[in-house]
Design a protein around this motif. Structure first.
Motif, PDB file in Angstrom:
ATOM      1  N   ASP A 123       0.846  -1.186   0.000  1.00  0.00           N
ATOM      2  CA  ASP A 123       0.000   0.000   0.000  1.00  0.00           C
ATOM      3  C   ASP A 123       0.885   1.241   0.000  1.00  0.00           C
ATOM      4  OD1 ASP A 123       0.450   1.048   2.803  1.00  0.00           O
ATOM      5  OD2 ASP A 123      -0.354  -0.930   3.292  1.00  0.00           O
ATOM      6  N   PRO A 124       0.328   2.411  -0.291  1.00  0.00           N
ATOM      7  CA  PRO A 124       1.154   3.619  -0.412  1.00  0.00           C
ATOM      8  C   PRO A 124       1.921   3.976   0.858  1.00  0.00           C
ATOM      9  CG  PRO A 124      -0.984   3.969  -1.429  1.00  0.00           C
ATOM     10  CD  PRO A 124      -1.067   2.664  -0.718  1.00  0.00           C
ATOM     11  N   SER A 140       1.285   2.276  -9.348  1.00  0.00           N
ATOM     12  CA  SER A 140       0.370   1.226  -8.933  1.00  0.00           C
ATOM     13  C   SER A 140       0.320   0.198 -10.061  1.00  0.00           C
ATOM     14  CB  SER A 140      -1.027   1.791  -8.679  1.00  0.00           C
ATOM     15  OG  SER A 140      -1.977   0.744  -8.567  1.00  0.00           O
ATOM     16  N   ASN A 148      -1.788   6.883 -11.907  1.00  0.00           N
ATOM     17  CA  ASN A 148      -1.035   6.294 -10.806  1.00  0.00           C
ATOM     18  C   ASN A 148       0.430   6.107 -11.158  1.00  0.00           C
ATOM     19  OD1 ASN A 148      -3.175   6.124  -9.022  1.00  0.00           O
ATOM     20  ND2 ASN A 148      -3.792   4.093  -9.693  1.00  0.00           N
ATOM     21  N   VAL A 175       1.746  10.042  -1.757  1.00  0.00           N
ATOM     22  CA  VAL A 175       1.035   8.971  -1.047  1.00  0.00           C
ATOM     23  C   VAL A 175      -0.465   9.255  -1.012  1.00  0.00           C
ATOM     24  CG1 VAL A 175       0.680   7.921   1.216  1.00  0.00           C
ATOM     25  CG2 VAL A 175       3.000   8.219   0.327  1.00  0.00           C
ATOM     26  N   LEU A 178      -2.025   8.527  -4.369  1.00  0.00           N
ATOM     27  CA  LEU A 178      -2.126   7.094  -4.639  1.00  0.00           C
ATOM     28  C   LEU A 178      -3.284   6.465  -3.871  1.00  0.00           C
ATOM     29  CD1 LEU A 178       1.653   6.068  -4.627  1.00  0.00           C
ATOM     30  CD2 LEU A 178       0.122   6.149  -6.601  1.00  0.00           C
ATOM     31  N   TRP A 179      -3.519   6.934  -2.641  1.00  0.00           N
ATOM     32  CA  TRP A 179      -4.632   6.384  -1.858  1.00  0.00           C
ATOM     33  C   TRP A 179      -5.974   6.697  -2.501  1.00  0.00           C
ATOM     34  CZ3 TRP A 179      -4.868   2.587   1.234  1.00  0.00           C
ATOM     35  CH2 TRP A 179      -3.852   2.283   2.132  1.00  0.00           C
ATOM     36  N   HIS A 182      -6.702   3.956  -4.838  1.00  0.00           N
ATOM     37  CA  HIS A 182      -6.369   2.631  -4.317  1.00  0.00           C
ATOM     38  C   HIS A 182      -7.537   1.666  -4.502  1.00  0.00           C
ATOM     39  CE1 HIS A 182      -4.352  -0.337  -1.795  1.00  0.00           C
ATOM     40  NE2 HIS A 182      -5.497  -0.504  -1.151  1.00  0.00           N
ATOM     41  N   TYR A 188       2.014  -1.651  -5.203  1.00  0.00           N
ATOM     42  CA  TYR A 188       2.806  -0.487  -5.580  1.00  0.00           C
ATOM     43  C   TYR A 188       4.248  -0.909  -5.771  1.00  0.00           C
ATOM     44  CZ  TYR A 188      -1.491   1.682  -4.259  1.00  0.00           C
ATOM     45  OH  TYR A 188      -2.822   2.000  -4.207  1.00  0.00           O
TER      46      TYR A 188
END
Length: 362
Positions: A123-124, A140, A148, A175, A178-179, A182, A188
């Motif tokens: 995860d980020p 991602s 991403n 971050v 990216l979330w 997600h 990632y």
């Protein structure tokens, strides 16, 4: 200055003015050609599918119509989406290549160079920034359009330069972005920062996007600026056929990239695309590559090419024909492999035209 010198200077000025006028006329003609192509494309886009393919045929229900890439691609996307497959509990093999990492593994197993992966994280928040070099690309494994994808160069103060947007950013900002996108299947990873052939250490290579039709690369674009996050960057493209012929105003709704270079490794691009496309065994996909000082590098597989190329009618038809021919070749191969056939039952069936019992081998 004597009379002869004066005359020579006058001629030079006249020739220079003539050349400027000719260039201005050429630019104006190019602009008019582009506008005509844009009007033609937009006119076609306003038509219904029946109007586009059948036209004024006396009986639209019986008319086969003309091939259309735009309509074929929409049908292809409808048949090849996660929504349909997930709903029906299916797992079509090509869906595995939706993951960038899986697609890279697929390309590497066919002998195609892929970017070196530096690190992977679930995860980020778990990205190990301190372990990364000064230049890298954080991605991602799912998602398209560059949303991403973060090509980053570390600044002296610990911030980063986002090479897609040109803006300065921080770890926390990356971050957070990216979330936002997600997903449950997201992973990632960081990979090497690829640089454009002949460019500087921070130059991003243009995308080479190859539209493939079951083993036959037909049409390709050299593109830049085609990133969802770079809102202030204008998309530009140059378009080519597989033999290197450049096409003009085929996709007139995208600006012509006068500064974009034609593919230097066109033969390799076509050879590699044909190999990968044949192995994917679908009538259509787009394969993306980068040209670097270290050679050709695979980017990703786009199963359903994102923004459909709005083409002028001639090329919409020609690429539509390519799609139909690819579909026919694929079905022919499946028949030859025994993977596509009709299964008859054991009960006696009707007689054939010669009065003999119709039978079929299994």
């Amino acid at each position: 200055m004597n009379a002869e010198d004066t005359r020579v200077k006058s001629l030079e000025r006249a020739r220079a003015k003539r050349d400027r006028t000719r260039r201005a006329i050429r630019r104006r003609r190019d602009q008019l050609d582009t506008l005509r192509a844009q009007v033609t494309i937009l006119t076609e886009e306003t038509k219904s599918p029946i109007e586009r393919t059948v036209g004024d045929a006396p009986d639209p229900e019986l008319a086969l119509g003309v091939p259309s890439y735009s309509l074929a691609a929409r049908m292809h996307r409808r048949h090849n989406t996660r929504g349909v497959n997930d709903r029906e509990g299916l797992r079509e093999p090509i869906l595995q290549l939706y993951s960038k990492l899986t697609a890279q593994r697929f390309a590497a197993q066919h002998g195609v160079r892929v970017p070196q992966v530096i690190g992977r994280w679930p995860d980020p928040d778990t990205v190990e920034w301190e372990s990364l070099p000064d230049r890298f690309v954080l991605k991602s494994n799912v998602g398209g359009g560059g949303v991403n994808v973060f090509p980053l160069v570390r600044n002296a103060d610990g911030t980063y330069q986002d090479m897609l947007t040109g803006a300065t950013t921080t770890r926390d900002e990356v971050v957070s972005k990216l979330w936002v996108k997600h997903q449950s299947r997201s992973q990632y990873f960081a990979e090497e920062f690829l640089t454009a052939r002949g460019g500087g250490p921070e130059s991003i290579p243009s995308d080479i996007k190859v539209f493939c039709f079951y083993g036959e690369p037909v049409y390709l674009e050299v593109r830049t600026g085609d990133w969802s996050r770079a809102k202030d960057v204008t998309s530009q493209a140059r378009t080519f056929l597989a033999d290197g012929t450049e096409l003009f105003n085929v996709r007139a709704l995208i600006d012509t990239g006068d500064q974009l270079r034609e593919p230097a490794d066109l033969d390799e691009v076509i050879t590699v695309s044909a190999k990968l496309s044949k192995a994917i065994r679908r009538p259509l996909e787009r394969l993306d590559f980068f040209e670097t000082d270290d050679g050709l590098v695979f980017g990703e597989v786009t199963q359903n090419p994102g923004h459909l190329p709005a083409l002028v009618p001639e090329w919409d038809r020609r690429l539509g024909e390519a799609y139909e021919e690819a579909y026919a070749r694929l079905l022919t191969d499946l028949v030859a492999e025994g993977a596509l056939h009709v299964e008859y039952g054991d009960a006696d069936g009707p007689q054939d035209a010669d009065g003999r019992q119709a039978t079929a081998s299994h």
